[in-house]
Design an enzyme around this catalytic site. Structure first.
Site: not given
Length: 607
Positions: A2, A74, A99, A479, A483, A486, A502, A602
């Site tokens: 937050c 958040w 927190g 990555e 992306k 996300e 496998h 973020k």
């Protein structure tokens, strides 16, 4: 996660709070709220969703007053709704919190047993309720806060204002960052310097366990034992305006296209004149004296560390243990004292990474961090800071911060290789020359955007996507998949190409695109063999390679995307660009919120 802002000013507080919250919205956008103090009365306004909802609420129902606190949330405990939005209030006490209060259940039970009617589902509400209960017993605001924060377990950054107190704000931190800004007859509190940057250039960072009593003309700081302490003020350049999109539709697009420029900044900072050698703050580390290197990070930063693991081991001959920060402490790896620990974090406030640093500090020979925010909690606690120089990154999905992390890590690898005698002058000069090509090659990779956009439109119809890569391209596959997940909400997974048979090959059919990241390097033929296994089963291959690679293996592929030819050492940086653009344009085709994807923030400042 937050964002917090507090203002004791000489002009109306609400507009300044809202402006600061715009800068902090990357920390959370589930709900937002503010409380102002006007002639001793508290005025609270809250709204669900992005900050625009709160701005509209304040426009319709003004909140006058020159003192106040604000918050962008958040959600952790409790759904995103008005009742759970901050600030929380109890009696004369209004508070905002970043927190997690880990012992909130016991505290809620205590309050309920005492007859307190709790209004929210959050862990945060217990704090102002406990402070108000102490005040009802006769304690002053500062006495009440001091009594309560000693009872809290977990992580918190807290800021309080009080009805009837026009010139008082109390702040406290444990585990979550908090800073105090000094003005001329004004004082401010923020969860980071970004919130305070348009308001002041003089900032004091509260240290772990500190709490502060703030008025417009003074600040008293106390440590966790209640002893008065002095914390130095630091000069942080002021920024007068909000960062804009510079004509791009999204911040993410702007930041992708800034990469050639910011990579140039990295090279200018980390390479000596003439680019004849590395000249880096990492020279404070004696890589020849360490037996192994811990690399510790989360999310995209951990994939930068994964690429660096290949580099350190292959180029510098230095064994690396790569750890996800949230697991590092619990693995509790044996430490001899002859290790170095390298932490990677865009914000420098990542809670798990900070906890891992504190777990190992004093047990290893030296700690260092690759950071985009030097003046951060991690930056202040490590021995050596390696700035990424990416500039402010607004889009939640990291782009330019990732490639700058890679560039900084690459220079550090070359320094370590020289110190350890693993590269001769000719090889070092060649690798430095390749590094110097990065801005040009990344710019050339961006020229493929129109083709990538076309492929992305086709891929946007998929429900599942696989990414494959070998060697340093394996972390790039991870990555790329991250992306895509996300910002487009398409399920995607990255695999080492050799692992395909496998298990993951069972997923292959004509509806599952398989993105293969395969520059023409020593592993190309093996990657192509895995690609052929996909095609033999009707899989739709998107081959990302250079001209030679596409000429060799492009036949039969569903789609091909051509990248400029690059030395294998720097190829991971170049191939980050198509991974980013493929995700970006897929998300655009689906109409999702690119810069603020659902459920994400973020800066992850909670465990």
């Amino acid at each position: 996660m937050c964002g917090i802002i507090g203002v004791l000013g000489r002009m109306e507080a609400a507009p300044r709070i809202l402006d600061a919250l715009k800068r902090l919205e990357y920390r959370g956008y589930d709900s937002a709220g503010l409380t102002t103090i006007s002639n001793g009365s508290a005025i609270r306004r809250r709204a669900v969703g992005k900050l625009g909802a709160l701005i509209s609420e304040v426009a319709d129902h003004p909140a006058p007053g020159t003192a106040g606190i604000g918050h962008t949330r958040w959600a952790t405990h409790g759904a995103p709704n008005v009742a759970n939005a901050h600030p929380h209030a109890a009696g004369r006490v209004h508070a905002v919190h970043n927190g997690i209060i880990e012992n909130f259940r016991e505290l809620r039970a205590e309050l309920t047993e005492a007859g307190v009617n709790l209004e929210t589902e959050t862990d945060s509400e217990v704090v102002p309720q406990l402070v108000w209960r102490e005040m009802q017993k006769g304690s002053s605001p500062r006495e009440a806060v001091a009594a309560v924060i000693g009872r809290l377990e977990g992580a918190f950054a807290l800021v309080f204002v009080f009805e009837g107190e026009n010139d008082l704000m109390i702040a406290a931190r444990h585990g979550s960052p908090l800073a105090i800004g000094h003005g001329d007859g004004e004082m401010f509190v923020g969860s980071d310097a970004l919130a305070l940057s348009p308001l002041t250039s003089e900032i004091t960072y509260l240290e772990e366990g500190d709490w502060a009593v703030v008025t417009r003309n003074s600040v008293e700081i106390f440590d966790r034992e209640g002893r008065a302490v002095t914390r130095d003020a630091r000069h942080v350049p002021m920024e007068s305006g909000m960062v804009d999109k510079a004509g791009y539709r999204h911040f993410m697009a702007k930041e992708i296209h800034e990469q050639p420029t910011v990579l140039g900044y990295v090279l200018a900072r980390y390479l000596a004149a003439g680019r004849s050698r590395v000249a880096s703050p990492a020279e404070a580390i004696d890589f020849a004296a360490v037996d192994r290197l811990f690399i510790i990070a989360c999310g995209t930063a951990s994939y930068a560390g994964h690429v660096a693991k290949y580099w350190f081991e292959q180029v510098a001959g230095l064994p690396v243990e790569l750890d996800i920060a949230s697991e590092f402490r619990y693995r509790d790896a044996p430490v001899s004292g002859r290790e170095a620990a390298l932490f990677i974090s865009q914000s420098g406030e990542t809670a798990d990474t900070l906890a891992a640093l504190r777990h190992v500090k004093g047990r290893v020979a030296i700690t260092a961090a690759v950071l985009n925010m030097d003046e951060s909690s991690i930056g202040r606690e490590v021995d050596v800071v390696l700035p990424t120089l990416a500039g402010r990154e607004i889009g939640v999905a990291s782009t330019k911060a990732f490639t700058c992390q890679l560039a900084v890590l690459a220079t550090t690898v070359l320094l370590a290789a020289r110190q350890r005698g693993h590269v001769g002058p000719e090889r070092e000069a060649a690798l430095l020359s390749h590094l110097g090509e990065l801005p040009r090659l990344v710019g050339a990779a961006l020229e493929a955007e129109a083709e990538i956009e076309r492929v992305a439109h086709e891929m946007s119809h998929a429900r599942d996507v696989l990414y494959l890569g070998r060697g340093p391209m394996f972390p790039l596959a991870l990555e790329g998949a991250l992306k895509l997940k996300e910002i487009s909400y398409i399920h995607a997974e990255g695999y080492a190409s050799g692992e395909l048979k496998h298990g993951p090959i069972a997923l292959i059919d004509e509806d599952v695109p398989v993105v293969v990241m395969a520059p023409s390097d020593g592993l190309f033929d093996k990657t192509v063999s895995n690609m052929q296994e996909v095609m033999a089963r009707g899989g739709k291959v998107v081959l990302i390679s250079d001209r030679q690679g596409i000429a060799t293996a492009g036949e039969g592929c569903w789609q091909t995307i051509e990248m400029p030819a690059a030395d294998p050492f720097i190829a991971p940086v170049v191939y980050a660009v198509p991974a980013q653009l493929l995700a970006y344009h897929t998300a655009r085709a689906k109409g999702t919120d690119v810069d603020q994807p659902r459920n994400l923030a973020k800066s992850v400042t909670v465990e």
